[in-house]
Design a protein around this motif. Structure first.
Motif, short mmCIF file in Angstrom:
data_model
loop_
_atom_site.label_atom_id
_atom_site.label_comp_id
_atom_site.label_asym_id
_atom_site.label_seq_id
_atom_site.Cartn_x
_atom_site.Cartn_y
_atom_site.Cartn_z
N TRP A 143 24.60 46.21 32.22
CA TRP A 143 24.65 47.68 32.25
C TRP A 143 25.94 48.16 31.59
O TRP A 143 27.04 47.71 31.93
CB TRP A 143 24.64 48.21 33.68
CG TRP A 143 23.32 48.09 34.37
CD1 TRP A 143 22.30 47.26 34.08
CD2 TRP A 143 22.91 48.86 35.51
NE1 TRP A 143 21.27 47.43 34.95
CE2 TRP A 143 21.60 48.41 35.85
CE3 TRP A 143 23.50 49.84 36.29
CZ2 TRP A 143 20.88 48.93 36.93
CZ3 TRP A 143 22.79 50.36 37.36
CH2 TRP A 143 21.50 49.92 37.67
N GLU A 181 31.59 53.83 41.44
CA GLU A 181 30.96 53.63 40.14
C GLU A 181 29.52 53.12 40.28
O GLU A 181 28.59 53.65 39.65
CB GLU A 181 31.78 52.66 39.28
CG GLU A 181 33.16 53.15 38.91
CD GLU A 181 34.23 52.79 39.94
OE1 GLU A 181 35.42 53.02 39.67
OE2 GLU A 181 33.86 52.24 41.01
N TRP A 182 29.32 52.09 41.09
CA TRP A 182 27.98 51.53 41.18
C TRP A 182 27.00 52.54 41.79
O TRP A 182 25.89 52.72 41.29
CB TRP A 182 27.98 50.24 42.00
CG TRP A 182 26.57 49.76 42.21
CD1 TRP A 182 25.80 49.85 43.34
CD2 TRP A 182 25.73 49.16 41.22
NE1 TRP A 182 24.56 49.35 43.12
CE2 TRP A 182 24.47 48.92 41.83
CE3 TRP A 182 25.91 48.79 39.88
CZ2 TRP A 182 23.41 48.34 41.15
CZ3 TRP A 182 24.85 48.22 39.19
CH2 TRP A 182 23.63 47.99 39.82
N THR A 183 27.39 53.23 42.85
CA THR A 183 26.49 54.18 43.49
C THR A 183 26.17 55.35 42.56
O THR A 183 25.09 55.94 42.66
CB THR A 183 27.08 54.71 44.80
OG1 THR A 183 28.37 55.31 44.54
CG2 THR A 183 27.26 53.59 45.81
N ALA A 204 23.49 53.74 40.21
CA ALA A 204 22.50 52.84 40.80
C ALA A 204 21.06 53.33 40.69
O ALA A 204 20.14 52.53 40.55
CB ALA A 204 22.85 52.56 42.26
N GLN A 238 26.15 44.12 41.64
CA GLN A 238 26.31 45.55 41.93
C GLN A 238 27.79 45.92 42.01
O GLN A 238 28.26 46.58 42.95
CB GLN A 238 25.59 45.94 43.22
CG GLN A 238 24.10 45.70 43.16
CD GLN A 238 23.34 46.22 44.36
OE1 GLN A 238 23.93 46.74 45.31
NE2 GLN A 238 22.03 46.07 44.34
N THR A 239 28.52 45.51 40.97
CA THR A 239 29.95 45.77 40.93
C THR A 239 30.34 46.30 39.55
O THR A 239 29.62 46.15 38.57
CB THR A 239 30.76 44.49 41.21
OG1 THR A 239 30.39 43.49 40.26
CG2 THR A 239 30.52 43.99 42.62
N LEU A 240 31.51 46.90 39.51
CA LEU A 240 32.11 47.38 38.27
C LEU A 240 32.88 46.25 37.60
O LEU A 240 33.69 45.58 38.25
CB LEU A 240 33.04 48.56 38.56
CG LEU A 240 33.88 49.07 37.39
CD1 LEU A 240 32.99 49.87 36.42
CD2 LEU A 240 35.02 49.96 37.91
N LEU A 259 29.06 47.42 33.98
CA LEU A 259 28.71 47.09 35.35
C LEU A 259 27.82 45.85 35.39
O LEU A 259 27.09 45.57 34.43
CB LEU A 259 27.97 48.26 36.02
CG LEU A 259 28.74 49.58 36.03
CD1 LEU A 259 28.12 50.55 35.04
CD2 LEU A 259 28.79 50.19 37.41
N ASP A 260 27.90 45.13 36.50
CA ASP A 260 27.10 43.92 36.69
C ASP A 260 26.04 44.21 37.75
O ASP A 260 26.35 44.27 38.95
CB ASP A 260 27.99 42.77 37.13
CG ASP A 260 27.23 41.44 37.19
OD1 ASP A 260 25.98 41.47 37.14
OD2 ASP A 260 27.88 40.39 37.29
N PRO A 261 24.78 44.40 37.35
CA PRO A 261 23.73 44.68 38.34
C PRO A 261 23.39 43.48 39.22
O PRO A 261 22.77 43.65 40.27
CB PRO A 261 22.53 45.09 37.47
CG PRO A 261 22.77 44.40 36.17
CD PRO A 261 24.25 44.39 35.97
#
Length: 341
Positions: free
Chosen positions: A274, A195-197, A200, A301-303, A296-298
């Motif tokens: 995000w 998800e993050w990638t 990103a 960098q996690t879902l 998402l939490d920038p």
């Protein structure tokens, strides 16, 4: 965003199809105007004229099926969308193949500055179940290149596009489909853990379709409406909506909430900042347009969450975005100046 690898054979086949995306291809079939056997269906232009009134069985944009389509039907381009129509409601699963007389039409098109479908660099192709002893090695299908209005057959045959139609669609006989017809409706599902990638590079590589600052009486407390936050909306694709207002499967939209530091850098709230919506399709959540929602939490960098409209944020996403189906937007997406509304 890094493209997924594609099988070499599919690339070669797709490249052939891409070379003749606008012009006619070559065909080596029997004369389609010759005698019609009672066990054979020879489609004429009148059989295609009303294709836009048929059931729309699919609508997609990149990245849906990118590893399968490659350049064919602009499957690897975010500038184009694809829509598929079928002239009957026959289910091939009941009899292992479509009945004679079945016709499918696929549109590939971009969008003009007003967000209307533009066929300048696209095309309209069709496949008709001709039957008889025609193209027996490939299900009795005849392939067509049509005008965008469906009022002219530009080319046709068993070997259309140098045989690329036959070669590519042969891969649909199996897990991807049946009787040389790929599975519809398509589905775009972001793999778990990616998800993050997937999101990103949105801020650097995607189109920014809107930005706002300060309170918005329409949003209430959603997406940081106070004067302390900027709100930016990014979209992966340049392709717009279909003629009926719905977005194609694969559409990916990201909304970013942040403040700015002294150097202009984005500073995110502790809870994240995000949110995203992806047109997943495939019957994922038909009650809410088949959209999947992401938080998402920038900072880490996690879902934080993903799922249907009922599963994410207690249904708040779809509860709010359902209001976009009207004067403020359509298909659960609010109006944005750069979103081809």
């Amino acid at each position: 965003m890094q493209e997924k690898p594609m099988r070499a054979s599919r690339i070669a086949i797709a490249a052939l199809a891409a070379l003749v995306a606008v012009g006619g291809g070559c065909s080596d079939d029997d004369d389609p105007t010759g005698p019609i056997d009672e066990q054979e269906f020879v489609a004429q232009v009148d059989d295609f004229r009303t294709y836009k009134t048929w059931d729309r069985i699919d609508a997609t944009t990149h990245p849906t099926n990118e590893d399968l389509l490659g350049p064919a039907h602009a499957g690897n381009s975010p500038l184009f969308a694809r829509t598929v129509y079928k002239n009957n409601d026959e289910d091939p699963a009941k009899q292992a193949e479509y009945p004679m007389g079945t016709i499918l039409v696929k549109e590939t098109y971009g969008f003009d500055a007003q967000g209307n479908p533009d066929f300048t660099d696209g095309n309209v192709v069709g496949m008709a179940k001709r039957g008889g002893d025609f193209n027996e090695e490939h299900g009795g299908w005849e392939w067509f290149l049509l005008s965008p209005q469906g009022d002219e057959i530009l080319d046709r045959g068993a070997g259309l596009m140098g045989g690329a139609c036959n070669d590519c669609h042969t891969g649909a006989t199996g897990s991807d489909g049946t009787d040389l017809v790929f599975a519809h409706p398509a589905e775009y599902a972001i793999p778990s853990g990616e998800e993050w990638t997937t999101f990103a590079d949105g801020l650097d590589s995607w189109a920014r379709v809107d930005s706002a600052y300060g309170p918005d009486p329409f949003l209430g407390q959603a997406h940081g409406v106070t004067g302390d936050f900027d709100r930016e909306v990014f979209r992966w694709q340049d392709a717009g909506r279909a003629e009926d207002g719905r977005f194609p499967v694969g559409t990916t939209i990201l909304k970013v909430v942040s403040t700015r530091g002294m150097g202009g850098e984005r500073i995110y709230p502790d809870a994240g900042g995000w949110t995203a919506m992806v047109k997943r399709g495939g019957g994922f959540d038909p009650a809410h347009g088949d959209w999947e929602w992401f938080v998402l939490d920038p900072n880490t960098q996690t879902l934080s969450a993903r799922g249907t409209g009922a599963e994410v944020m207690g249904g708040a996403c779809t509860g709010c975005h359902s209001q976009a189906t009207g004067t403020n937007g359509t298909d659960y997406v609010f109006s944005h100046p750069g979103l081809n509304n």
